[in-house]
Write an enzyme that holds these catalytic residues in place. Structure first.
Site, PDB file in Angstrom:
ATOM      1  N   LYS A 241       0.856  -1.185   0.000  1.00 55.25           N
ATOM      2  CA  LYS A 241       0.000   0.000   0.000  1.00 55.25           C
ATOM      3  C   LYS A 241       0.886   1.228   0.000  1.00 55.25           C
ATOM      4  CE  LYS A 241      -2.959   2.626   3.117  1.00 55.25           C
ATOM      5  NZ  LYS A 241      -3.793   2.682   4.309  1.00 55.25           N
ATOM      6  N   GLU A 290      -7.428  12.123  13.344  1.00 54.51           N
ATOM      7  CA  GLU A 290      -6.525  11.017  13.688  1.00 54.51           C
ATOM      8  C   GLU A 290      -5.472  11.414  14.709  1.00 54.51           C
ATOM      9  OE1 GLU A 290      -5.046   9.171  10.162  1.00 54.51           O
ATOM     10  OE2 GLU A 290      -3.841   7.713  11.256  1.00 54.51           O
ATOM     11  N   GLU A 334      -7.178  -2.279   3.317  1.00 56.57           N
ATOM     12  CA  GLU A 334      -6.404  -1.034   3.471  1.00 56.57           C
ATOM     13  C   GLU A 334      -6.321  -0.669   4.963  1.00 56.57           C
ATOM     14  OE1 GLU A 334      -8.181   1.965   0.963  1.00 56.57           O
ATOM     15  OE2 GLU A 334      -7.203   3.571   2.083  1.00 56.57           O
ATOM     16  N   GLU A 469     -11.991  10.581  -3.773  1.00 57.51           N
ATOM     17  CA  GLU A 469     -11.822  10.509  -2.313  1.00 57.51           C
ATOM     18  C   GLU A 469     -10.969  11.684  -1.810  1.00 57.51           C
ATOM     19  OE1 GLU A 469     -10.923   6.550  -0.697  1.00 57.51           O
ATOM     20  OE2 GLU A 469      -9.595   7.573   0.722  1.00 57.51           O
TER      21      GLU A 469
HETATM   22  C1  ISC Z   1      -4.055  10.972   3.715  1.00 55.04           C
HETATM   23  C2  ISC Z   1      -5.248  11.305   4.195  1.00 55.04           C
HETATM   24  O1  ISC Z   1      -6.056  10.415   4.848  1.00 55.04           O
HETATM   25  C3  ISC Z   1      -5.557   9.206   5.378  1.00 55.04           C
HETATM   26  C4  ISC Z   1      -6.233   9.044   6.649  1.00 55.04           C
HETATM   27  C5  ISC Z   1      -7.485   8.497   6.709  1.00 55.04           C
HETATM   28  C6  ISC Z   1      -7.989   7.770   5.620  1.00 55.04           C
HETATM   29  C7  ISC Z   1      -7.242   7.564   4.514  1.00 55.04           C
HETATM   30  C8  ISC Z   1      -7.765   6.745   3.385  1.00 55.04           C
HETATM   31  O2  ISC Z   1      -8.880   6.205   3.493  1.00 55.04           O
HETATM   32  O3  ISC Z   1      -7.088   6.631   2.351  1.00 55.04           O
HETATM   33  C9  ISC Z   1      -5.865   8.079   4.392  1.00 55.04           C
HETATM   34  O4  ISC Z   1      -4.998   7.010   4.614  1.00 55.04           O
HETATM   35  C10 ISC Z   1      -5.804  12.657   4.096  1.00 55.04           C
HETATM   36  O5  ISC Z   1      -6.840  12.930   4.693  1.00 55.04           O
HETATM   37  O6  ISC Z   1      -5.177  13.492   3.436  1.00 55.04           O
END
Ligand code: ISC
Length: 484
Positions: A241, A290, A334, A469
């Site tokens: 990943k 987070e 993921e 996204e």
């Molecule tokens: C890299 C980011 O999110 C990360 C954190 C939560 C979910 C994420 C996702 O679902 O891809 C990302 O890994 C961002 O918000 O810029």
């Protein structure tokens, strides 16, 4: 409290004392500080802090400091937790090959000479702020140039509010024999400046400002190609990943006001950690879901977040979207990779893990994530910053395996992430504290802002869906900026 899919919440204003109360408050602080200094004279080499109870004031907003002073601000609206610090009693910058470890050692040395006086028995220890860039080994370049790679910052004046109690803390690094009357004068002047700053309300947002996108990196075609390249590496190498990111620059019709921005974020993201700081010319803001980690005593809590979908204003559709995220094999994979990197990083420094039940939905405004909270006990003599050095960068911002993903990004990602996907937060004199992962953030520059968002790429990723996204993630800060 859960963030609503849309619709603003009620905004609060800072309450502060009237002019009359203010004089008596000032007199009380003057007396308390002078008495404490007389009873416990500071000695050369000490880092000297006096904490006083401040029941008169309940802080909420970001004070509008003039004269470009450095400040740090941390707030979690849901917990009514608030820290605001200004002026630099001490600052430690770190770079080189192991900057976070360097900060950990520097903080330990600092704790050894930190004399913390608490005449009002607030039991709220003084705190410093700390943070670092995504790759803190690399020199900062535009638009981040001028910010440290990693730093600890102890403010001269600090307000903390937690558990419905509020304290005021003054700090000074006693380099040599210092004249205590000068110190009292200096601290009182800072307190006056802070009260004045609180009077300068940002005011209601009034009309929204229109934001024009003036730049994006990479452009959609390059993004498409990068995702395909990442998927090819995932097929042909150890990479499982990698988190690819985008940067956009927007131009507003007026100067963007961090105070108004933070007030808007309070309404839109009450469950997130809100951060703002100004160091030199740079103003940085974030409202992130987070935590890299929170430490209290030996207890450590980390958030594994990964796997994202949109939300809907329609309750029924929103429920379906949530359930399909919870059952989406790509998102679950993921997510599991993020949990693995965190547990792998913590295993050597934790004596025990609490079993985590997860993942669960973390609903935010406009989007939702898969979330697992990881709890454990740190082994004795392991500090928050030592743990941070092991944890960063997690699979949520970098990839899996960590070293392979870091190398892949160094070779393929052209944009400069700076502090985006780094971490920042507070640490108190007892070593407790919290660092948040710097997501949903913006670097402000007058009427311009640089925004960042990323998405975790795995074998099953679709470039268009991943692009969408990142747009969902950018929308968080874009919406708030329209009110700034
Ligand atoms: C890299 C980011 O999110 C990360 C954190 C939560 C979910 C994420 C996702 O679902 O891809 C990302 O890994 C961002 O918000 O810029």
């Amino acid at each position: 409290m859960v963030d609503p899919p849309n619709g603003p919440r009620h905004s609060h204003q800072a309450q502060h004392p009237s002019m009359f109360d203010r004089q008596s408050l000032r007199d009380r602080i003057h007396t308390a500080v002078s008495r404490t200094l007389a009873a416990h004279p500071p000695a050369a080499g000490q880092l000297y802090s006096i904490t006083l109870a401040l029941p008169e004031i309940h802080f909420r907003g970001l004070p509008q400091l003039r004269d470009c002073q450095s400040y740090w601000y941390w707030r979690q609206p849901e917990k009514e937790e608030y820290l605001f610090g200004a002026g630099e009693a001490l600052r430690i910058d770190a770079s080189g090959s192991t900057p976070i470890q360097h900060l950990a050692e520097a903080f330990q040395q600092l704790q050894a000479r930190w004399r913390c006086l608490d005449p009002d028995h607030t039991a709220i220890p003084p705190a410093a702020f700390s943070g670092f860039a995504f790759v803190p080994q690399r020199p900062m370049i535009s638009p981040w140039k001028g910010l440290p790679n990693a730093a600890i910052f102890l403010p001269e004046i600090l307000i903390q509010q937690r558990n419905n109690r509020c304290s005021l803390c003054f700090s000074h690094d006693i380099a040599s024999e210092s004249r205590t009357e000068l110190l009292v004068e200096r601290w009182l002047a800072l307190f006056d400046q802070l009260l004045q700053a609180l009077d300068r309300k940002s005011g209601p947002p009034g009309q929204r400002t229109r934001l024009t996108r003036t730049r994006q990196q990479p452009d959609p075609q390059t993004w498409h190609a990068l995702v395909q390249q990442a998927k090819e590496s995932i097929r042909n190498s150890d990479l499982e990943k990698v988190v690819l990111t985008r940067q956009i620059r927007v131009e507003a019709q007026r100067r963007l006001d961090p105070g108004r921005l933070m007030a808007t974020l309070d309404c839109l993201y009450p469950s997130s950690r809100h951060l703002a700081f100004r160091i030199g010319e740079h103003s940085f803001v974030a409202a992130t879901p987070e935590r890299l980690l929170a430490c209290q005593g030996s207890q450590i809590n980390c958030d594994a977040i990964g796997g994202t979908s949109r939300r809907s204003a329609d309750e029924r559709e929103d429920k379906i979207l949530g359930e399909s995220l919870l059952n989406n094999p790509k998102a679950l994979h993921e997510h599991a990779l993020v949990v693995d990197t965190i547990q792998h990083a913590l295993t050597p420094i934790c004596s025990r893990f609490e079993p985590s039940s997860g993942p669960q939905l973390l609903p935010l405004r406009g989007l939702q994530h898969l979330h697992t909270e990881i709890q454990g006990s740190l082994k004795p003599d392991t500090s928050l910053l030592q743990a941070a050095a092991r944890l960063h960068p997690t699979g949520a911002v970098n990839g899996v395996p960590t070293a392979v993903a870091s190398q892949w990004l160094a070779q393929h990602e052209a944009l400069e992430r700076g502090w985006y996907t780094g971490a920042a937060g507070w640490i108190n004199a007892e070593g407790d504290g919290e660092l948040a992962v710097l997501l949903r953030c913006a670097l402000l520059d007058g009427s311009q802002a640089h925004l960042y968002a990323g998405a975790g790429i795995t074998a099953g990723s679709d470039p268009d869906a991943e692009f969408d996204e990142t747009e969902l993630k950018l929308a968080a800060m874009l919406e708030a900026l329209e009110n700034a």
